[in-house]
Design a protein around this motif. Structure first.
Motif, PDB file in Angstrom:
ATOM      1  N   MET A  36       0.828  -1.195   0.000  1.00 32.32           N
ATOM      2  CA  MET A  36       0.000   0.000   0.000  1.00 32.32           C
ATOM      3  C   MET A  36       0.865   1.248   0.000  1.00 32.32           C
ATOM      4  SD  MET A  36      -2.624  -1.088   3.074  1.00 32.32           S
ATOM      5  CE  MET A  36      -3.363  -2.714   3.190  1.00 32.32           C
ATOM      6  N   VAL A  37       0.274   2.360  -0.417  1.00 30.60           N
ATOM      7  CA  VAL A  37       0.932   3.652  -0.291  1.00 30.60           C
ATOM      8  C   VAL A  37      -0.057   4.599   0.384  1.00 30.60           C
ATOM      9  CG1 VAL A  37       0.302   4.286  -2.668  1.00 30.60           C
ATOM     10  CG2 VAL A  37       2.097   5.564  -1.471  1.00 30.60           C
ATOM     11  N   PHE A  38       0.419   5.272   1.411  1.00 29.62           N
ATOM     12  CA  PHE A  38      -0.415   6.180   2.200  1.00 29.62           C
ATOM     13  C   PHE A  38      -0.017   7.619   1.902  1.00 29.62           C
ATOM     14  CE2 PHE A  38      -0.371   2.136   4.291  1.00 29.62           C
ATOM     15  CZ  PHE A  38      -1.668   1.976   4.772  1.00 29.62           C
ATOM     16  N   PHE A  39      -1.008   8.498   1.854  1.00 26.52           N
ATOM     17  CA  PHE A  39      -0.748   9.911   1.586  1.00 26.52           C
ATOM     18  C   PHE A  39      -1.985  10.712   1.994  1.00 26.52           C
ATOM     19  CE2 PHE A  39      -2.933   8.198  -2.020  1.00 26.52           C
ATOM     20  CZ  PHE A  39      -3.653   9.226  -2.612  1.00 26.52           C
ATOM     21  N   ARG A  40      -1.894  12.012   1.907  1.00 27.20           N
ATOM     22  CA  ARG A  40      -3.035  12.872   2.217  1.00 27.20           C
ATOM     23  C   ARG A  40      -3.614  13.459   0.929  1.00 27.20           C
ATOM     24  NH1 ARG A  40      -4.023  13.365   7.442  1.00 27.20           N
ATOM     25  NH2 ARG A  40      -2.314  13.143   8.935  1.00 27.20           N
ATOM     26  N   GLY A  41      -4.943  13.384   0.834  1.00 32.57           N
ATOM     27  CA  GLY A  41      -5.616  13.956  -0.322  1.00 32.57           C
ATOM     28  C   GLY A  41      -5.722  15.459  -0.202  1.00 32.57           C
ATOM     29  N   ASN A  42      -6.394  16.072  -1.169  1.00 34.76           N
ATOM     30  CA  ASN A  42      -6.499  17.525  -1.227  1.00 34.76           C
ATOM     31  C   ASN A  42      -7.256  18.095  -0.036  1.00 34.76           C
ATOM     32  OD1 ASN A  42      -5.725  19.802  -2.704  1.00 34.76           O
ATOM     33  ND2 ASN A  42      -7.783  20.052  -3.539  1.00 34.76           N
ATOM     34  N   ASP A  43      -8.133  17.265   0.575  1.00 32.71           N
ATOM     35  CA  ASP A  43      -8.898  17.710   1.735  1.00 32.71           C
ATOM     36  C   ASP A  43      -8.170  17.450   3.044  1.00 32.71           C
ATOM     37  OD1 ASP A  43      -9.008  14.980   1.758  1.00 32.71           O
ATOM     38  OD2 ASP A  43     -11.204  14.814   1.781  1.00 32.71           O
ATOM     39  N   GLY A  44      -6.948  16.963   2.949  1.00 28.74           N
ATOM     40  CA  GLY A  44      -6.153  16.675   4.138  1.00 28.74           C
ATOM     41  C   GLY A  44      -6.432  15.328   4.753  1.00 28.74           C
ATOM     42  N   GLN A  45      -7.401  14.583   4.195  1.00 25.82           N
ATOM     43  CA  GLN A  45      -7.740  13.275   4.737  1.00 25.82           C
ATOM     44  C   GLN A  45      -6.705  12.236   4.304  1.00 25.82           C
ATOM     45  OE1 GLN A  45     -10.544  12.657   6.829  1.00 25.82           O
ATOM     46  NE2 GLN A  45     -10.457  14.896   6.817  1.00 25.82           N
ATOM     47  N   ALA A  46      -6.384  11.324   5.200  1.00 27.37           N
ATOM     48  CA  ALA A  46      -5.455  10.245   4.870  1.00 27.37           C
ATOM     49  C   ALA A  46      -6.128   9.277   3.901  1.00 27.37           C
ATOM     50  CB  ALA A  46      -5.024   9.508   6.136  1.00 27.37           C
ATOM     51  N   ALA A  47      -5.336   8.735   2.981  1.00 26.89           N
ATOM     52  CA  ALA A  47      -5.844   7.799   1.986  1.00 26.89           C
ATOM     53  C   ALA A  47      -4.801   6.717   1.754  1.00 26.89           C
ATOM     54  CB  ALA A  47      -6.167   8.527   0.681  1.00 26.89           C
ATOM     55  N   ALA A  48      -5.247   5.601   1.169  1.00 29.66           N
ATOM     56  CA  ALA A  48      -4.326   4.508   0.841  1.00 29.66           C
ATOM     57  C   ALA A  48      -4.791   3.822  -0.430  1.00 29.66           C
ATOM     58  CB  ALA A  48      -4.250   3.501   1.985  1.00 29.66           C
ATOM     59  N   VAL A  49      -3.851   3.561  -1.321  1.00 32.26           N
ATOM     60  CA  VAL A  49      -4.124   2.805  -2.547  1.00 32.26           C
ATOM     61  C   VAL A  49      -3.003   1.789  -2.730  1.00 32.26           C
ATOM     62  CG1 VAL A  49      -5.359   4.726  -3.636  1.00 32.26           C
ATOM     63  CG2 VAL A  49      -2.892   4.466  -4.019  1.00 32.26           C
ATOM     64  N   GLU A  50      -3.196   0.905  -3.707  1.00 31.70           N
ATOM     65  CA  GLU A  50      -2.136  -0.043  -4.035  1.00 31.70           C
ATOM     66  C   GLU A  50      -0.860   0.709  -4.401  1.00 31.70           C
ATOM     67  OE1 GLU A  50      -3.130  -3.876  -6.393  1.00 31.70           O
ATOM     68  OE2 GLU A  50      -4.493  -2.315  -7.131  1.00 31.70           O
ATOM     69  N   ASP A  51       0.255   0.170  -3.973  1.00 30.56           N
ATOM     70  CA  ASP A  51       1.539   0.800  -4.314  1.00 30.56           C
ATOM     71  C   ASP A  51       1.996   0.283  -5.682  1.00 30.56           C
ATOM     72  OD1 ASP A  51       3.752   2.354  -4.115  1.00 30.56           O
ATOM     73  OD2 ASP A  51       4.737   1.191  -2.532  1.00 30.56           O
ATOM     74  N   PHE A  52       1.183   0.607  -6.695  1.00 33.28           N
ATOM     75  CA  PHE A  52       1.386   0.043  -8.026  1.00 33.28           C
ATOM     76  C   PHE A  52       0.863   1.016  -9.067  1.00 33.28           C
ATOM     77  CE2 PHE A  52       0.281  -2.453 -11.738  1.00 33.28           C
ATOM     78  CZ  PHE A  52       1.234  -3.461 -11.803  1.00 33.28           C
ATOM     79  N   CYS A  53       1.756   1.583  -9.841  1.00 35.30           N
ATOM     80  CA  CYS A  53       1.323   2.497 -10.899  1.00 35.30           C
ATOM     81  C   CYS A  53       0.703   1.692 -12.042  1.00 35.30           C
ATOM     82  CB  CYS A  53       2.505   3.310 -11.416  1.00 35.30           C
ATOM     83  SG  CYS A  53       2.038   4.424 -12.770  1.00 35.30           S
ATOM     84  N   PRO A  54      -0.529   2.038 -12.459  1.00 37.79           N
ATOM     85  CA  PRO A  54      -1.179   1.262 -13.511  1.00 37.79           C
ATOM     86  C   PRO A  54      -0.507   1.383 -14.876  1.00 37.79           C
ATOM     87  CG  PRO A  54      -2.469   3.217 -12.989  1.00 37.79           C
ATOM     88  CD  PRO A  54      -1.383   3.141 -11.962  1.00 37.79           C
TER      89      PRO A  54
END
Length: 358
Positions: A36-54
Motif C-alpha cells: 500500500m501507499v499512504f498519503f493525504r488527499g487535497n482535503d487533508g484526509q489520509a488515503a491509501a491505494v495499491e503501491d502500483f502504478c497502472p
C-alpha cells in the motif's frame, strides 16, 4: 492454519502508520501482504491505494504528492485517493482501470487501514482507545519493524514471565516468576493478571520513582494486567504503589499507573510492524518524563528483538517440531484461538457471498 492461507484477518482495522510519516510525502508500507501507499488527499484526509502504478507497475511510493494526488516518480502519472488515474503529461489516461483503494481512518493518534474489501469496512469496528482521549493521560511511543510472525509478539506480550530473563536490567525481577497468573476470556478479550506484593521496584520503576521525588527503596505492590483484543492489539495495565495501599486500586495520587500500548500489524507471514508506547497517569505535564520513559521503553523493547527474530528463524528451520505449552502460555494460546475463530468466520462469510452471487 494452512501454510497457504494467511494467519490474519483482513476484515479489521490495523495501525498503518503515524500521521508524521505521511507529512507532505507518500509512505509505502506492506500490511497483511498488501503493498500500500499512504498519503493525504487535497482535503487533508489520509488515503491509501495499491503501491502500483497502472502504467508500468512502478511503486507509487517512490513518487510525490501534488495537490492531493499521487504523482508516479517514473513517468508522472497522477493517481487520486480513489485509485483512478487523473492525468499524465501528454497522455490520455482517464480510462485506465483503477488500482485498489483501501478504507482508512485517522483516530487516536494513528492512521488505521482495513486491508479487506473497502465496501465491508465498518468504522464502528475500530476499538475505542479511552487513554487516547483522556486529558489526564500523557502518551509517548515509537515503532519497530520486526522479522517475526506477529503472533509471536502477541505470545510475548501475553506472557510477561520472560521479563525476568530478557529484561533483567530494566523491568524484570524474580518475583514475576514466583507470582501466580490468572487467565480469563470474555467475548472480546483475553486477560492475564499477575500481582506482586511487598517487593522492591525493578530498575525502570526506580528511575520513575526518582523522577517523581519518591523513595525508590520503599516496598511496593506491583501489577500487570494484559488484555488482548482482535485483530492484534495488547493493552497492558502496569504499575506500582506503596505496599499495603491497595495496589492497582490505590489512591491515584500515591501510585505509578500506566497502560503499555501495543499495536501489532502483520506485514508478511514472517514480519510485522510493532507500534509501542506508554499512556501514563502521572506527571502528565512533564515532557522530560515522557522523553525519559520513551527512551526506557525503546531500550526494553529492543531487548525483545533478537529473541523474537531468532525464535522465528528456529521455527522456520524446524516446522515439524511441536512446541510445548505451560500454564503461563494460556494468554497467548487463547489469543491465537480468538484470532483463528475470527479468520474462520471471515472465510465462512466470503464463501457464503460467493454462493449467493452464484
Amino acid at each position: 492454519m494452512s501454510p497457504n492461507q494467511p494467519s490474519w484477518s483482513t476484515e479489521a482495522w490495523y495501525v498503518a502508520c503515524t500521521p508524521d510519516e505521511i507529512d507532505g510525502k507518500p509512505l509505502g508500507r506492506t500490511i497483511c501482504a498488501e503493498r500500500m501507499v499512504f498519503f493525504r488527499g487535497n482535503d487533508g484526509q489520509a488515503a491509501a491505494v495499491e503501491d502500483f502504478c497502472p502504467h508500468r507497475g512502478a511503486p507509487l511510493s517512490l513518487g510525490f504528492v501534488r495537490d492531493g494526488t499521487l504523482v508516479c516518480g517514473y513517468h508522472g502519472l497522477e493517481v487520486g485517493c480513489d485509485g483512478r488515474a487523473r492525468s499524465m503529461p501528454g497522455q490520455m489516461v482517464r480510462n485506465f482501470p483503477p488500482i485498489r483503494a483501501f478504507a482508512v481512518i485517522e483516530r487516536y493518534g494513528f492512521i488505521w487501514v482495513w486491508p479487506g474489501d473497502r465496501a465491508t469496512a465498518d468504522p464502528t469496528a475500530l476499538r475505542h482507545q479511552p487513554w487516547a482521549e483522556d486529558p489526564a493521560c500523557a502518551y509517548g511511543g515509537g515503532m519497530f519493524h520486526i522479522a517475526c510472525d506477529y503472533r509471536l509478539m502477541i505470545d510475548n506480550l501475553m506472557d510477561l514471565t520472560h521479563e525476568t530473563y530478557v529484561h533483567a536490567s530494566s523491568i524484570g525481577q524474580k518475583e514475576i516468576d514466583e507470582a501466580s497468573v490468572a487467565t480469563t476470556t470474555t467475548e472480546d478479550e483475553v486477560i492475564t493478571k499477575r500481582a506482586m506484593h511487598g517487593i522492591q521496584a525493578p530498575p525502570f520503576y526506580r528511575m520513575v520513582m526518582r523522577g517523581l521525588g519518591l523513595d525508590e527503596d520503599m516496598a511496593v505492590d506491583r501489577w500487570q494486567i494484559c488484555r488482548f483484543s482482535l485483530p492484534s492489539s495488547v493493552m497492558i495495565d502496569v504499575g506500582v504503589a506503596p505496599a499495603g495501599h491497595g495496589g492497582i486500586d490505590a489512591d491515584p495520587a500515591t501510585k505509578i499507573a500506566s497502560t503499555v500500548v501495543d499495536f501489532i500489524t502483520p506485514e508478511t507471514d514472517g514480519s510485522h510492524w510493532y507500534f509501542w508506547g506508554m499512556a501514563r497517569y502521572y506527571a502528565v505535564d512533564d515532557p522530560a518524563m515522557t522523553d525519559s520513559i520513551r527512551a526506557g521503553q525503546h531500550k526494553i523493547f529492543s531487548e525483545d528483538l533478537e529473541m523474537l527474530q531468532r525464535q522465528q528463524d528456529n521455527l522456520a528451520r524446524y516446522p515439524e517440531r511441536r512446541l510445548l505449552k505451560l500454564n503461563i502460555d494460556a494468554g497467548g494460546v487463547r489469543s491465537r484461538m480468538m484470532i483463528d475463530r475470527a479468520i474462520s468466520a471471515e472465510r465462512r462469510r466470503a464463501a457464503s457471498s460467493v454462493e449467493t452471487a452464484a
